[in-house]
Design a protein around this motif. Structure first.
Motif, PDB file in Angstrom:
ATOM      1  N   ASN A 186       0.685  -1.120   0.140  1.00 24.58           N
ATOM      2  CA  ASN A 186      -0.041   0.071  -0.182  1.00 24.58           C
ATOM      3  C   ASN A 186       0.990   1.432   0.112  1.00 24.58           C
ATOM      4  O   ASN A 186       2.034   1.186   0.101  1.00 24.58           O
ATOM      5  CB  ASN A 186      -1.056   0.154   1.242  1.00 24.58           C
ATOM      6  N   GLN A 187       0.426   2.387  -0.069  1.00 24.44           N
ATOM      7  CA  GLN A 187       1.034   3.743  -0.280  1.00 24.44           C
ATOM      8  C   GLN A 187       2.040   3.800   1.038  1.00 24.44           C
ATOM      9  O   GLN A 187       3.320   4.555   0.888  1.00 24.44           O
ATOM     10  CB  GLN A 187      -0.087   4.689  -0.296  1.00 24.44           C
ATOM     11  N   GLU A 188       1.678   3.527   2.167  1.00 23.17           N
ATOM     12  CA  GLU A 188       2.428   3.919   3.258  1.00 23.17           C
ATOM     13  C   GLU A 188       3.682   2.683   3.341  1.00 23.17           C
ATOM     14  O   GLU A 188       4.735   3.205   3.962  1.00 23.17           O
ATOM     15  CB  GLU A 188       1.839   3.708   4.910  1.00 23.17           C
ATOM     16  N   MET A 189       3.218   1.725   3.121  1.00 21.49           N
ATOM     17  CA  MET A 189       4.554   0.711   2.986  1.00 21.49           C
ATOM     18  C   MET A 189       5.569   1.063   1.973  1.00 21.49           C
ATOM     19  O   MET A 189       6.548   1.046   2.071  1.00 21.49           O
ATOM     20  CB  MET A 189       4.029  -0.621   2.661  1.00 21.49           C
ATOM     21  N   LEU A 190       4.928   1.505   0.682  1.00 20.21           N
ATOM     22  CA  LEU A 190       5.768   1.993  -0.407  1.00 20.21           C
ATOM     23  C   LEU A 190       6.708   3.227   0.332  1.00 20.21           C
ATOM     24  O   LEU A 190       7.859   3.455  -0.120  1.00 20.21           O
ATOM     25  CB  LEU A 190       5.068   2.254  -1.564  1.00 20.21           C
ATOM     26  N   THR A 191       5.888   3.966   0.939  1.00 20.82           N
ATOM     27  CA  THR A 191       6.566   5.210   1.357  1.00 20.82           C
ATOM     28  C   THR A 191       7.576   4.990   2.663  1.00 20.82           C
ATOM     29  O   THR A 191       8.848   5.359   2.241  1.00 20.82           O
ATOM     30  CB  THR A 191       5.464   6.306   2.206  1.00 20.82           C
ATOM     31  N   GLU A 192       7.452   4.080   3.345  1.00 23.67           N
ATOM     32  CA  GLU A 192       8.557   3.327   4.050  1.00 23.67           C
ATOM     33  C   GLU A 192       9.563   3.068   3.606  1.00 23.67           C
ATOM     34  O   GLU A 192      11.007   3.255   3.775  1.00 23.67           O
ATOM     35  CB  GLU A 192       7.877   2.684   5.427  1.00 23.67           C
ATOM     36  N   THR A 193       9.403   2.059   2.587  1.00 25.82           N
ATOM     37  CA  THR A 193      10.484   1.455   2.037  1.00 25.82           C
ATOM     38  C   THR A 193      11.285   2.618   1.182  1.00 25.82           C
ATOM     39  O   THR A 193      12.664   2.608   1.095  1.00 25.82           O
ATOM     40  CB  THR A 193       9.916   0.577   1.020  1.00 25.82           C
ATOM     41  N   SER A 194      10.740   3.438   0.426  1.00 25.53           N
ATOM     42  CA  SER A 194      11.242   4.556  -0.360  1.00 25.53           C
ATOM     43  C   SER A 194      12.308   5.402   0.589  1.00 25.53           C
ATOM     44  O   SER A 194      13.252   5.879   0.256  1.00 25.53           O
ATOM     45  CB  SER A 194      10.310   5.282  -1.069  1.00 25.53           C
ATOM     46  N   SER A 195      11.551   5.810   1.835  1.00 28.02           N
ATOM     47  CA  SER A 195      12.244   6.307   2.766  1.00 28.02           C
ATOM     48  C   SER A 195      13.934   5.705   2.940  1.00 28.02           C
ATOM     49  O   SER A 195      14.787   6.528   3.216  1.00 28.02           O
ATOM     50  CB  SER A 195      11.347   6.734   4.058  1.00 28.02           C
ATOM     51  N   LYS A 196      13.655   4.387   3.296  1.00 31.45           N
ATOM     52  CA  LYS A 196      15.035   3.808   3.634  1.00 31.45           C
ATOM     53  C   LYS A 196      16.082   3.727   2.542  1.00 31.45           C
ATOM     54  O   LYS A 196      17.387   3.906   2.743  1.00 31.45           O
ATOM     55  CB  LYS A 196      14.672   2.345   4.040  1.00 31.45           C
ATOM     56  N   ILE A 197      15.367   3.969   1.429  1.00 31.12           N
ATOM     57  CA  ILE A 197      16.156   3.739   0.294  1.00 31.12           C
ATOM     58  C   ILE A 197      16.961   5.298   0.094  1.00 31.12           C
ATOM     59  O   ILE A 197      17.984   5.275  -0.175  1.00 31.12           O
ATOM     60  CB  ILE A 197      15.701   3.429  -1.202  1.00 31.12           C
ATOM     61  N   ARG A 198      16.163   6.246   0.333  1.00 21.37           N
ATOM     62  CA  ARG A 198      16.709   7.567   0.194  1.00 21.37           C
ATOM     63  C   ARG A 198      17.782   7.827   1.229  1.00 21.37           C
ATOM     64  O   ARG A 198      18.565   8.638   1.345  1.00 21.37           O
ATOM     65  CB  ARG A 198      15.550   8.780   0.162  1.00 21.37           C
ATOM     66  N   LYS A 199      17.609   7.133   2.564  1.00 20.43           N
ATOM     67  CA  LYS A 199      18.399   7.483   3.554  1.00 20.43           C
ATOM     68  C   LYS A 199      19.915   6.852   3.096  1.00 20.43           C
ATOM     69  O   LYS A 199      20.946   7.405   3.731  1.00 20.43           O
ATOM     70  CB  LYS A 199      17.867   6.695   4.797  1.00 20.43           C
ATOM     71  N   ALA A 200      19.868   5.826   2.039  1.00 10.26           N
ATOM     72  CA  ALA A 200      21.031   5.418   1.710  1.00 10.26           C
ATOM     73  C   ALA A 200      21.631   6.374   0.432  1.00 10.26           C
ATOM     74  O   ALA A 200      22.552   5.881  -0.240  1.00 10.26           O
ATOM     75  CB  ALA A 200      20.935   4.066   1.093  1.00 10.26           C
ATOM     76  N   ASN A 201      20.947   7.445   0.333  1.00 11.03           N
ATOM     77  CA  ASN A 201      21.423   8.419  -0.394  1.00 11.03           C
ATOM     78  C   ASN A 201      21.404   8.174  -2.180  1.00 11.03           C
ATOM     79  O   ASN A 201      21.851   8.722  -2.927  1.00 11.03           O
ATOM     80  CB  ASN A 201      22.886   8.724  -0.232  1.00 11.03           C
ATOM     81  N   VAL A 202      20.089   7.194  -2.221  1.00 10.01           N
ATOM     82  CA  VAL A 202      19.831   6.915  -3.557  1.00 10.01           C
ATOM     83  C   VAL A 202      18.473   7.344  -3.913  1.00 10.01           C
ATOM     84  O   VAL A 202      17.632   7.578  -2.994  1.00 10.01           O
ATOM     85  CB  VAL A 202      19.732   5.394  -3.554  1.00 10.01           C
ATOM     86  N   ARG A 203      18.578   8.241  -5.077  1.00 13.71           N
ATOM     87  CA  ARG A 203      17.425   8.757  -5.400  1.00 13.71           C
ATOM     88  C   ARG A 203      16.342   7.878  -5.894  1.00 13.71           C
ATOM     89  O   ARG A 203      16.492   6.684  -6.485  1.00 13.71           O
ATOM     90  CB  ARG A 203      17.687   9.977  -6.551  1.00 13.71           C
ATOM     91  N   VAL A 204      14.888   8.116  -5.409  1.00 15.83           N
ATOM     92  CA  VAL A 204      13.747   7.423  -5.622  1.00 15.83           C
ATOM     93  C   VAL A 204      12.901   8.059  -6.755  1.00 15.83           C
ATOM     94  O   VAL A 204      12.739   9.378  -6.625  1.00 15.83           O
ATOM     95  CB  VAL A 204      13.160   7.232  -4.455  1.00 15.83           C
ATOM     96  N   ILE A 205      12.492   7.454  -7.713  1.00 18.06           N
ATOM     97  CA  ILE A 205      11.475   8.008  -8.867  1.00 18.06           C
ATOM     98  C   ILE A 205      10.254   7.394  -8.812  1.00 18.06           C
ATOM     99  O   ILE A 205      10.154   6.075  -8.634  1.00 18.06           O
ATOM    100  CB  ILE A 205      12.129   7.574 -10.292  1.00 18.06           C
ATOM    101  N   LEU A 206       9.208   7.898  -8.500  1.00 11.65           N
ATOM    102  CA  LEU A 206       7.870   7.523  -8.648  1.00 11.65           C
ATOM    103  C   LEU A 206       7.426   7.197  -9.784  1.00 11.65           C
ATOM    104  O   LEU A 206       7.220   8.174 -10.851  1.00 11.65           O
ATOM    105  CB  LEU A 206       6.771   8.482  -7.992  1.00 11.65           C
ATOM    106  N   ASP A 207       7.181   6.003 -10.205  1.00 12.41           N
ATOM    107  CA  ASP A 207       7.209   5.436 -11.823  1.00 12.41           C
ATOM    108  C   ASP A 207       5.513   5.283 -11.947  1.00 12.41           C
ATOM    109  O   ASP A 207       4.715   5.052 -10.899  1.00 12.41           O
ATOM    110  CB  ASP A 207       7.930   4.154 -11.768  1.00 12.41           C
TER     111      ASP A 207
END
Length: 539
Positions: A421-442
């Motif tokens: 769901n949106q919030e699971m995707l949001t939490e996962t994306s946040s962890k990726i961004r904390k690794a300094n990798v950019r996130v693109i919403l496809d």
């Protein structure tokens, strides 16, 4: 529920009875005791004001230390203590006693009249408690049952929750266990699965809803901790028997709707179950598929290709998207769509996704060493890959291994994942961004996308879906929506890329709307990294 709450407890009833007896005999203490041989199994006490309680001390007395009124009836009303006995069964005796009587000469008929009814009342109360327990607990496992879940839905103030995680689990082939090994063995499987869930979700509520279906609810736990519990429980169950269960889960922290959350977890579980039986029917064997996949990766049968992304204003290459193609020994390079679906169904897609990510890291490192122009490259991750435990840590290890500058790495994620769901995707994306990798919403603008994701998820770029671009020249509504999204992203500090651009007219409209980047067949199809470098980076 109000009648249930008004029912008096057994302790309250016994206190009233013993108080009445104490007042009648004007004694210091009144006791009701059930003894099995010389061991005290049950004891109730009432005492006069300013008299210390003795119940715990009496309960600890050995047989030779017990007072006379506990060893034999005392019916002499001139004594300072009276007691009457009644056999409950061959080994157990009930005792009603008054100790420290101040009103000498009282008749003991009241004690004799009351004694038979006290054990009956206790038995009825215990039976009622047992029935109440069984109405809210599963008889086989002792877990909470569906009635408990219904009560939770009716009585819990869900608006007070900070977050809620739901796990749905179903035992695969329980009927076959019962048929092949007997119902006792099937019951052992049911009990063991319940024990594992209780072990790994200690702070949660574990329900057995039907014969083979369980539900776990975990309140006020972070997404990271909840998913760690899910992964640990799944590993344990897979260690017991690979493919023993199918699991689905969901998590929310904003506008929690328990019904929808549980439904999402159950849908994911049923999808996993469908994949399990489909693979079983087709004879797919996960370890064999995994071995074949790893061999194909090692032998270089998967080819990483790049799709160029162009700056709409300048017309120059501004980035690339990494896609994978399969090298067939007879057919050459082909689209591996069917094989990718199989990997998704067998939960093996993360092996290929991380391979592509590693190849991109290698390529970026080589470009840097060779002094080639540096442009960002994005990688698409499957939903199953994003649900992998510690996916951000695995990415970070590869980044560190190849000394890659993170600003050139992008991961594309999508709302189209049916199991997030949106919030699971949001939490996962946040962890990726904390690794300094950019996130693109496809795939923004596709059937499953929602404007609400823009308000809760942090992202660095947004990709307009092809379905929105197809009619953008002749459809005024499509242009209005695209313009609104572009303006919102600009205010959020994110760029916008249009996918599926096929004509110059579409590109012209996108430039008018202020779109930053574009990709599609107007520019090029997926090409090998070597071809990409020659065509776009060595001009």
């Amino acid at each position: 529920m109000s009648e249930k709450n008004n029912l008096r407890s057994l302790v309250e009833i016994m206190n009233d009875v013993l108080k009445t007896v104490r007042d009648y005999y004007d004694s210091e203490y009144v006791y009701y005791i059930e003894k099995e041989f010389d061991d005290i199994e049950t004891i109730y006490e009432w005492c006069a004001e300013n008299i210390p309680w003795q119940r715990d001390r009496i309960k600890m007395l050995s047989a030779d230390q017990q007072p006379k009124w506990m060893k034999q009836e005392i019916t002499d009303t001139t004594a300072d203590s009276y007691s009457v006995f009644q056999k409950l069964d061959e080994d157990t005796t009930a005792i009603l006693a008054v100790v420290g009587v101040h009103r000498g000469g009282c008749d003991i008929s009241l004690m004799r009249a009351l004694l038979p009814y006290i054990p009956q009342a206790i038995g009825l109360q215990k039976m009622q408690k047992q029935q109440e327990y069984l109405s809210y607990h599963d008889n086989l496992t002792g877990l909470l049952n569906r009635n408990s879940f219904v009560a939770y839905m009716d009585e819990t103030p869900h608006d007070k929750l900070r977050s809620l995680g739901a796990l749905s689990l179903d035992i695969n082939g329980l009927k076959n266990f019962n048929k092949e090994f007997g119902r006792d063995y099937g019951d052992e499987v049911v009990i063991r699965v319940g024990e594992v869930l209780e072990e790994y979700f200690r702070g949660g509520s574990v329900y057995r809803l039907t014969g083979d279906e369980y539900l776990v609810l975990v309140e006020d736990e972070s997404y990271e901790k909840f998913t760690k519990q899910v992964y640990a429980a799944q590993r344990k169950l897979d260690n017991i028997s690979l493919g023993l269960v199918s699991i689905g889960y969901a998590w929310e922290k904003l506008d929690i709707d328990v019904t929808n959350l549980v439904a999402s977890a159950e849908n994911m579980m049923r999808d996993e179950k469908r994949k399990y039986y489909k693979n079983l029917k087709k004879g797919h064997h996960e370890p064999i598929i995994k071995e074949d996949l790893l061999n194909d990766i090692e032998n270089g049968n998967f080819i990483v290709c790049l799709v160029p992304k162009f700056d709409v204003k300048t017309g120059k290459v501004a980035g690339a998207e990494a896609v994978v193609r399969y090298h067939h020994k007879d057919l050459g390079i082909v689209n591996p769509a069917r094989y990718l679906n199989l990997l998704e169904e067998t939960r093996l897609s993360h092996h290929l996704d991380l391979y592509v990510f590693e190849q991109v890291c290698k390529t970026l490192h080589r470009w840097d060493v060779e002094g080639m122009p540096m442009i960002p490259v994005s990688v698409n991750f499957a939903g199953a890959t994003l649900r992998q435990e510690s996916i951000a840590d695995k990415m970070l290890r590869l980044i560190e291994k190849y000394h890659v500058f993170c600003e050139y790495l992008e991961v594309e994620v999508s709302e189209s994942y049916t199991d997030m769901n949106q919030e699971m995707l949001t939490e996962t994306s946040s962890k990726i961004r904390k690794a300094n990798v950019r996130v693109i919403l496809d795939h923004f603008g596709a059937k499953n996308s929602s404007f609400s994701i823009l308000s809760i998820m942090e992202f660095d770029g947004l990709k307009l879906d092809k379905s929105l671009i197809t009619n953008i020249v002749g459809n005024r509504r499509s242009r209005i929506v695209a313009k609104a999204v572009i303006d919102i992203c600009r205010q959020l500090g994110a760029y916008v890329l249009a996918s599926g651009v096929e004509t110059q007219d579409q590109l012209n409209v996108l430039e008018e709307l202020g779109c930053d980047y574009a990709q599609g067949t107007l520019f090029n199809k997926p090409i090998t990294i070597e071809t990409f470098e020659v065509r776009y980076m060595k001009e």
